[in-house]
Write an enzyme that holds these catalytic residues in place. Structure first.
Site, PDB file in Angstrom:
ATOM      1  CG  HIS A  12      -0.298   0.010   2.547  1.00 18.85           C
ATOM      2  ND1 HIS A  12      -0.912  -0.433   3.692  1.00 18.85           N
ATOM      3  CD2 HIS A  12       0.931   0.442   2.934  1.00 18.85           C
ATOM      4  CE1 HIS A  12      -0.101  -0.275   4.723  1.00 18.85           C
ATOM      5  NE2 HIS A  12       1.027   0.260   4.291  1.00 18.85           N
ATOM      6  CG  HIS A  59      -0.678   4.153   7.709  1.00 18.42           C
ATOM      7  ND1 HIS A  59      -1.547   3.602   6.815  1.00 18.42           N
ATOM      8  CD2 HIS A  59       0.454   3.409   7.633  1.00 18.42           C
ATOM      9  CE1 HIS A  59      -0.975   2.564   6.216  1.00 18.42           C
ATOM     10  NE2 HIS A  59       0.235   2.427   6.695  1.00 18.42           N
ATOM     11  CG  HIS A 193       7.863  -1.614   4.645  1.00 20.29           C
ATOM     12  ND1 HIS A 193       6.955  -2.627   4.767  1.00 20.29           N
ATOM     13  CD2 HIS A 193       7.161  -0.475   4.914  1.00 20.29           C
ATOM     14  CE1 HIS A 193       5.750  -2.142   5.074  1.00 20.29           C
ATOM     15  NE2 HIS A 193       5.849  -0.830   5.185  1.00 20.29           N
ATOM     16  CD  GLU A 240       2.398  -2.002   6.781  1.00 21.00           C
ATOM     17  OE1 GLU A 240       2.353  -0.854   7.243  1.00 21.00           O
ATOM     18  OE2 GLU A 240       2.675  -2.226   5.586  1.00 21.00           O
TER      19      GLU A 240
HETATM   20  C1  DHB Z   1       6.044   3.315   2.830  1.00 21.39           C
HETATM   21  C2  DHB Z   1       5.441   2.074   2.970  1.00 21.39           C
HETATM   22  C3  DHB Z   1       4.364   1.914   3.793  1.00 21.39           C
HETATM   23  O1  DHB Z   1       3.775   0.701   3.993  1.00 21.39           O
HETATM   24  C4  DHB Z   1       3.845   2.995   4.499  1.00 21.39           C
HETATM   25  O2  DHB Z   1       2.731   2.803   5.260  1.00 21.39           O
HETATM   26  C5  DHB Z   1       4.440   4.248   4.376  1.00 21.39           C
HETATM   27  C6  DHB Z   1       5.550   4.400   3.555  1.00 21.39           C
HETATM   28  C7  DHB Z   1       7.217   3.501   1.917  1.00 21.39           C
HETATM   29  O3  DHB Z   1       7.687   2.536   1.316  1.00 21.39           O
HETATM   30  O4  DHB Z   1       7.671   4.624   1.755  1.00 21.39           O
HETATM   31 FE    FE Z   2       2.229   0.893   5.842  1.00 24.37          FE
END
Ligand code: DHB
Ligand code: FE
Length: 280
Positions: A12, A59, A193, A240
């Site tokens: 996302h 978020h 991530h 996530e």
């Molecule tokens: C990014 C990824 C995410 O899942 C998020 O909620 C905010 C930023 C990113 O890759 O920058």
């Molecule tokens: Fe995210």
């Protein structure tokens, strides 16, 4: 009778939404990612689901740290795109399906999943970017949407197993809804991530690829992954991925992978997309 016909897993990433909104998808950086979205969009167009249950995380747009529901279901007629600090995305309003959503809420709560019921909720990139990934830029979203929010931002998050079990209960609830509806369920977020701290920028393509493989090959392994393993292997935001397990739980044991795209890097993540179809 309503039926879950397929599941979609997709990241996302906010900057993917911005690339779409600003017409940058053919730029050198983005083109390989968006080329991979093409077949998934075609599948969405041909499949024409009546309803998408979108399992996503907020978020701190609708819920702040003052109020953190573990699982919440949106039962409203409409959900407006949230303002995440730079104005709401210029995307269509998200139309709900209150009848099915209330039916799900009732069935899930009586099945002992204590859902929070949400009558009003702005929806942020966690929900609108997956819609853009799968539907591009329509004047109206092509299906009704039931938002199902999961807390993945504040410890203690639910376990992957709990999410998977909730997915199973959702499948049962959908099948007891007395209207012919084709339902698709989205699991969103991920993949590996980490946006903060010493390991910011961490991406683990091996972990992500094994996760995609085992959505069909070894779901039992995925369901047992503890929070500490997500943190260690997939970074602080890799957790996530428990939302993908909720999606997987709503599909039958024999669900088949029909499309996959994985691209690194996209913004700060390993960007994954998978489509799993239930047996017809
Ligand atoms: C990014 C990824 C995410 O899942 C998020 O909620 C905010 C930023 C990113 O890759 O920058
Ligand atoms: Fe995210």
């Amino acid at each position: 009778m309503a039926k879950i016909i397929a599941g979609v897993g997709t990241s996302h990433i906010p900057s993917v939404g911005a690339a779409i909104d600003n017409g940058n998808t053919q730029q050198e950086y983005w083109k390989p990612l968006f080329d991979g979205y093409g077949p998934a969009r075609k599948w969405m167009e041909e499949t024409k689901p009546d309803v998408a249950i979108i399992v996503f995380n907020d978020h701190a747009s609708a819920f702040s740290l003052e109020l953190i529901p573990t699982f919440a279901i949106g039962v409203a007629e409409k959900f407006q795109p949230a303002d995440e600090g730079y104005g709401p995305r210029q995307v269509p309003v998200v139309n709900g399906h209150p009848e099915l959503a209330w039916h799900l809420a009732e069935s899930l709560i009586l099945d002992e999943f204590d859902m929070t019921i949400v009558n009003e909720m702005p929806v942020d990139h966690g929900l609108t970017v997956p819609l853009s990934v799968m539907c591009d830029q329509p004047r109206e979203w092509p299906c009704k949407v039931i938002p199902l929010a999961v807390n993945v931002v504040q410890y203690p998050q639910p376990t992957g197993k709990r999410c998977y079990n909730l997915g199973q209960a959702i499948a049962k609830a959908v099948e007891s809804f007395d209207e012919d509806l084709n339902v698709v369920i989205f699991g969103t977020g991920g993949m590996s991530h980490q946006l903060q701290g010493e390991r910011a920028g961490l991406i683990n393509a091996d972990f992500d690829t094994a996760f995609l493989d085992d959505l069909t090959a070894d779901v039992d392994r995925l369901v047992k992954i503890p929070h500490t393993e997500y943190l260690r292997e997939a970074g602080s935001e890799g957790i996530e991925l428990i939302m993908w397990l909720l999606m997987r739980g709503a599909l039958g044991e024999e669900a088949k992978e029909i499309y996959r795209h994985y691209h690194v890097p996209a913004s700060n993540t390993g960007a994954g997309l998978i489509i799993l179809e239930n047996e017809k």
